[in-house]
Scaffold this motif. Structure first.
Motif, PDB file in Angstrom:
ATOM      1  N   ALA A 115      24.506  -3.521   8.104  1.00 39.06           N
ATOM      2  CA  ALA A 115      25.791  -3.274   7.447  1.00 39.06           C
ATOM      3  C   ALA A 115      25.684  -2.299   6.286  1.00 39.06           C
ATOM      4  CB  ALA A 115      26.361  -4.594   6.949  1.00 39.06           C
ATOM      5  N   GLY A 116      24.773  -1.341   6.354  1.00 31.89           N
ATOM      6  CA  GLY A 116      24.677  -0.385   5.258  1.00 31.89           C
ATOM      7  C   GLY A 116      23.340   0.336   5.253  1.00 31.89           C
ATOM      8  N   PRO A 117      23.136   1.214   4.274  1.00 30.73           N
ATOM      9  CA  PRO A 117      21.908   2.001   4.218  1.00 30.73           C
ATOM     10  C   PRO A 117      20.695   1.134   3.898  1.00 30.73           C
ATOM     11  CG  PRO A 117      23.176   2.322   2.216  1.00 30.73           C
ATOM     12  CD  PRO A 117      24.040   1.525   3.151  1.00 30.73           C
ATOM     13  N   VAL A 118      19.530   1.571   4.376  1.00 30.32           N
ATOM     14  CA  VAL A 118      18.299   0.859   4.083  1.00 30.32           C
ATOM     15  C   VAL A 118      18.014   0.946   2.584  1.00 30.32           C
ATOM     16  CG1 VAL A 118      16.770   2.838   4.437  1.00 30.32           C
ATOM     17  CG2 VAL A 118      15.919   0.538   4.861  1.00 30.32           C
ATOM     18  N   GLN A 119      17.421  -0.125   2.069  1.00 37.31           N
ATOM     19  CA  GLN A 119      17.128  -0.189   0.639  1.00 37.31           C
ATOM     20  C   GLN A 119      15.629  -0.381   0.425  1.00 37.31           C
ATOM     21  OE1 GLN A 119      19.525  -3.188  -1.279  1.00 37.31           O
ATOM     22  NE2 GLN A 119      21.368  -2.651  -0.117  1.00 37.31           N
ATOM     23  N   GLU A 120      15.106   0.261  -0.604  1.00 40.79           N
ATOM     24  CA  GLU A 120      13.719   0.060  -1.003  1.00 40.79           C
ATOM     25  C   GLU A 120      13.690  -0.315  -2.477  1.00 40.79           C
ATOM     26  OE1 GLU A 120      11.358   3.485  -0.118  1.00 40.79           O
ATOM     27  OE2 GLU A 120      11.745   3.408   2.045  1.00 40.79           O
ATOM     28  N   THR A 121      12.859  -1.295  -2.818  1.00 33.86           N
ATOM     29  CA  THR A 121      12.643  -1.683  -4.206  1.00 33.86           C
ATOM     30  C   THR A 121      11.155  -1.573  -4.488  1.00 33.86           C
ATOM     31  OG1 THR A 121      14.517  -3.210  -4.158  1.00 33.86           O
ATOM     32  CG2 THR A 121      12.916  -3.482  -5.942  1.00 33.86           C
ATOM     33  N   TYR A 122      10.802  -0.786  -5.502  1.00 38.60           N
ATOM     34  CA  TYR A 122       9.399  -0.462  -5.768  1.00 38.60           C
ATOM     35  C   TYR A 122       8.864  -1.418  -6.827  1.00 38.60           C
ATOM     36  CZ  TYR A 122      11.453   3.460  -3.384  1.00 38.60           C
ATOM     37  OH  TYR A 122      12.154   4.227  -2.482  1.00 38.60           O
ATOM     38  N   THR A 123       8.503  -2.642  -6.352  1.00 38.22           N
ATOM     39  CA  THR A 123       8.042  -3.661  -7.301  1.00 38.22           C
ATOM     40  C   THR A 123       6.744  -3.239  -7.987  1.00 38.22           C
ATOM     41  OG1 THR A 123       6.968  -4.828  -5.465  1.00 38.22           O
ATOM     42  CG2 THR A 123       9.175  -5.534  -6.065  1.00 38.22           C
ATOM     43  N   VAL A 124       5.884  -2.541  -7.268  1.00 31.70           N
ATOM     44  CA  VAL A 124       4.730  -1.857  -7.860  1.00 31.70           C
ATOM     45  C   VAL A 124       4.662  -0.493  -7.188  1.00 31.70           C
ATOM     46  CG1 VAL A 124       2.244  -1.856  -8.284  1.00 31.70           C
ATOM     47  CG2 VAL A 124       3.486  -4.037  -8.160  1.00 31.70           C
ATOM     48  N   GLY A 125       4.819   0.563  -7.966  1.00 32.67           N
ATOM     49  CA  GLY A 125       4.850   1.906  -7.394  1.00 32.67           C
ATOM     50  C   GLY A 125       3.993   2.879  -8.173  1.00 32.67           C
ATOM     51  N   PRO A 126       4.121   4.171  -7.867  1.00 34.82           N
ATOM     52  CA  PRO A 126       3.306   5.177  -8.547  1.00 34.82           C
ATOM     53  C   PRO A 126       3.469   5.173 -10.056  1.00 34.82           C
ATOM     54  CG  PRO A 126       4.414   6.117  -6.637  1.00 34.82           C
ATOM     55  CD  PRO A 126       4.978   4.746  -6.827  1.00 34.82           C
ATOM     56  N   PRO A 130      -2.863   3.654  -4.918  1.00 34.69           N
ATOM     57  CA  PRO A 130      -1.864   3.369  -3.873  1.00 34.69           C
ATOM     58  C   PRO A 130      -2.076   2.036  -3.160  1.00 34.69           C
ATOM     59  CG  PRO A 130      -2.633   5.641  -3.704  1.00 34.69           C
ATOM     60  CD  PRO A 130      -3.538   4.937  -4.689  1.00 34.69           C
ATOM     61  N   SER A 131      -3.316   1.529  -3.127  1.00 38.55           N
ATOM     62  CA  SER A 131      -3.562   0.269  -2.427  1.00 38.55           C
ATOM     63  C   SER A 131      -2.876  -0.906  -3.110  1.00 38.55           C
ATOM     64  CB  SER A 131      -5.064   0.006  -2.310  1.00 38.55           C
ATOM     65  OG  SER A 131      -5.624  -0.267  -3.584  1.00 38.55           O
ATOM     66  N   THR A 132      -2.492  -0.748  -4.373  1.00 41.62           N
ATOM     67  CA  THR A 132      -1.829  -1.834  -5.110  1.00 41.62           C
ATOM     68  C   THR A 132      -0.310  -1.771  -5.012  1.00 41.62           C
ATOM     69  OG1 THR A 132      -1.705  -0.605  -7.201  1.00 41.62           O
ATOM     70  CG2 THR A 132      -3.735  -1.832  -6.762  1.00 41.62           C
ATOM     71  N   TRP A 133       0.233  -0.719  -4.414  1.00 41.08           N
ATOM     72  CA  TRP A 133       1.688  -0.565  -4.369  1.00 41.08           C
ATOM     73  C   TRP A 133       2.319  -1.629  -3.484  1.00 41.08           C
ATOM     74  CZ3 TRP A 133       2.037   5.428  -3.312  1.00 41.08           C
ATOM     75  CH2 TRP A 133       1.489   6.107  -4.415  1.00 41.08           C
ATOM     76  N   ARG A 134       3.496  -2.103  -3.900  1.00 40.31           N
ATOM     77  CA  ARG A 134       4.282  -3.058  -3.131  1.00 40.31           C
ATOM     78  C   ARG A 134       5.734  -2.593  -3.106  1.00 40.31           C
ATOM     79  NH1 ARG A 134      -0.099  -3.921  -2.236  1.00 40.31           N
ATOM     80  NH2 ARG A 134      -1.309  -5.850  -2.261  1.00 40.31           N
ATOM     81  N   THR A 135       6.275  -2.472  -1.914  1.00 42.12           N
ATOM     82  CA  THR A 135       7.644  -1.997  -1.737  1.00 42.12           C
ATOM     83  C   THR A 135       8.419  -2.991  -0.899  1.00 42.12           C
ATOM     84  OG1 THR A 135       6.851   0.301  -1.757  1.00 42.12           O
ATOM     85  CG2 THR A 135       9.077  -0.081  -0.915  1.00 42.12           C
ATOM     86  N   GLU A 136       9.545  -3.466  -1.417  1.00 44.45           N
ATOM     87  CA  GLU A 136      10.448  -4.287  -0.619  1.00 44.45           C
ATOM     88  C   GLU A 136      11.347  -3.362   0.197  1.00 44.45           C
ATOM     89  OE1 GLU A 136      12.729  -6.902  -3.037  1.00 44.45           O
ATOM     90  OE2 GLU A 136      11.086  -8.314  -3.347  1.00 44.45           O
ATOM     91  N   VAL A 137      11.350  -3.564   1.505  1.00 43.41           N
ATOM     92  CA  VAL A 137      12.228  -2.809   2.394  1.00 43.41           C
ATOM     93  C   VAL A 137      13.304  -3.775   2.878  1.00 43.41           C
ATOM     94  CG1 VAL A 137      12.405  -1.435   4.489  1.00 43.41           C
ATOM     95  CG2 VAL A 137      10.328  -1.322   3.100  1.00 43.41           C
ATOM     96  N   GLY A 154       0.804  -1.214   0.000  1.00 42.78           N
ATOM     97  CA  GLY A 154       0.000   0.000   0.000  1.00 42.78           C
ATOM     98  C   GLY A 154       0.835   1.261   0.000  1.00 42.78           C
ATOM     99  N   PRO A 155       0.175   2.417   0.247  1.00 44.96           N
ATOM    100  CA  PRO A 155       0.890   3.703   0.239  1.00 44.96           C
ATOM    101  C   PRO A 155       1.905   3.780   1.363  1.00 44.96           C
ATOM    102  CG  PRO A 155      -1.337   3.957   1.110  1.00 44.96           C
ATOM    103  CD  PRO A 155      -1.255   2.568   0.562  1.00 44.96           C
ATOM    104  N   HIS A 156       2.767   4.786   1.284  1.00 46.56           N
ATOM    105  CA  HIS A 156       3.879   4.896   2.224  1.00 46.56           C
ATOM    106  C   HIS A 156       3.537   5.679   3.479  1.00 46.56           C
ATOM    107  CE1 HIS A 156       7.277   3.898  -0.882  1.00 46.56           C
ATOM    108  NE2 HIS A 156       6.345   2.982  -0.819  1.00 46.56           N
ATOM    109  N   ASP A 196       3.737   2.597 -11.821  1.00 49.50           N
ATOM    110  CA  ASP A 196       3.069   1.410 -12.349  1.00 49.50           C
ATOM    111  C   ASP A 196       1.555   1.454 -12.178  1.00 49.50           C
ATOM    112  OD1 ASP A 196       5.618   0.053 -12.863  1.00 49.50           O
ATOM    113  OD2 ASP A 196       5.753  -0.057 -10.674  1.00 49.50           O
ATOM    114  N   SER A 197       1.083   2.105 -11.105  1.00 50.31           N
ATOM    115  CA  SER A 197      -0.357   2.096 -10.806  1.00 50.31           C
ATOM    116  C   SER A 197      -0.751   3.388 -10.093  1.00 50.31           C
ATOM    117  CB  SER A 197      -0.704   0.903  -9.916  1.00 50.31           C
ATOM    118  OG  SER A 197      -2.038   1.004  -9.438  1.00 50.31           O
ATOM    119  N   PRO A 198      -1.859   4.012 -10.505  1.00 48.46           N
ATOM    120  CA  PRO A 198      -2.330   5.216  -9.808  1.00 48.46           C
ATOM    121  C   PRO A 198      -3.048   4.891  -8.496  1.00 48.46           C
ATOM    122  CG  PRO A 198      -3.830   4.662 -11.587  1.00 48.46           C
ATOM    123  CD  PRO A 198      -2.686   3.686 -11.681  1.00 48.46           C
TER     124      PRO A 198
END
Length: 273
Positions: free
Chosen positions: A236-247, A253-260, A212-214, A249-251
């Motif tokens: 061991a390093g900075p946090v990473q985010e991967t936007y597998t489904v983001g803005p 927000p309930s469909t968004w998926r973010t790997e943290v 979902g949204p952030h 890709d889809s308007p």
């Protein structure tokens, strides 16, 4: 010409209490047309009814008294609209912060099944197209949007090998300003303006999914941090985010998926759930 409306009659006409009208008078927002010197009775004209209702609506929106006075003092519709629009923008920002806080609290009080699922993953070294910068935390969303657009403009769609991602230095969260890298895996990363080839080193990651949204992504960060600590792993390093489904890709927000993900030292005996 009659004496005008008494404060009681004016209260009925405007649906405002006598107490409120007295307060408007004391703060000089709405001064009665006349005040009887002997009795102190206040009298209003019918022309003041719209002004009273405008003041009431502005105060309902928490417009500061000083700005209400400015709005009432100008006869220029453009200036009046600009003053109101400025406050509405600030009000929208406040509403956004309130919505984010409410979303986070609901998730903290009613955890979603699967919220605590964490995977340990080995990520190989990769060459990506990226933009590096040092950014203020307050500006990171607008900076990200611009950087994302630049990366996609500089890379051909058929050369893209994966979703957009970002690395966020700890200083960004601890001091409010830090290094940020936004990137996309592509074949043969270009050098174009701010977009440059960036080599991401191999890493061991603890990964969870934020759905979902952030607005409440801080809750996901907290749960991932707890999991890493509970499993005796070292960050061991900075946090990473991967936007597998983001803005992009889809308007919705309930469909968004973010790997943290946090890069970690995997210790013997630690395992994912």
């Amino acid at each position: 010409m009659g004496r005008g409306l008494t404060i009681g009659e004016f209260a009925v006409a405007t649906h405002l209490s006598v107490r409120t009208l007295r307060r408007y008078h004391e703060s000089e927002l709405l001064v009665p047309s006349t005040v009887d010197r002997s009795s102190g009775y206040r009298y209003y004209t019918t022309d003041q009814i719209p002004s009273a209702q405008v003041i009431h609506r502005l105060r309902e929106l928490d417009v500061p008294l000083a700005e209400v006075r400015k709005i009432l003092a100008t006869d220029d519709p453009a200036v009046r609209s600009e003053l109101i629009a400025g406050h509405l923008d600030r009000l929208q920002d406040s509403l956004d912060r309130t919505r984010a806080a409410v979303t986070s609290l609901r998730r903290l009080l009613r955890p979603v099944p699967g919220d605590d699922v964490v995977e340990l993953r080995s990520e190989p070294a990769r060459l990506v197209a990226g933009i590096n910068d040092v950014v203020d935390l307050a500006d990171v969303l607008s900076w990200y949007a611009g950087a994302m657009a630049e990366i996609d403009a500089a890379t051909a769609a058929n050369a893209r090998l994966g979703p957009l991602g970002g690395h966020y230095d700890n200083d960004l969260f601890t001091t409010g300003r830090g290094a940020v890298l936004v990137y996309r895996p592509v074949a043969d990363p270009p050098s174009h303006g701010r977009v440059q080839p960036v080599e991401l080193p191999a890493a061991e990651l603890a990964v969870t999914i934020h759905s979902g949204p952030h607005d409440d992504i801080d809750v996901t960060y907290g749960r991932l941090g707890s999991w890493v600590h509970d499993h005796a792993l070292a960050v061991a390093g900075p946090v990473q985010e991967t936007y597998t489904v983001g803005p992009q890709d889809s308007p919705d927000p309930s469909t968004w998926r973010t790997e943290v993900a946090w890069p970690i030292f995997r210790l013997s005996g630690a395992s994912g759930r």
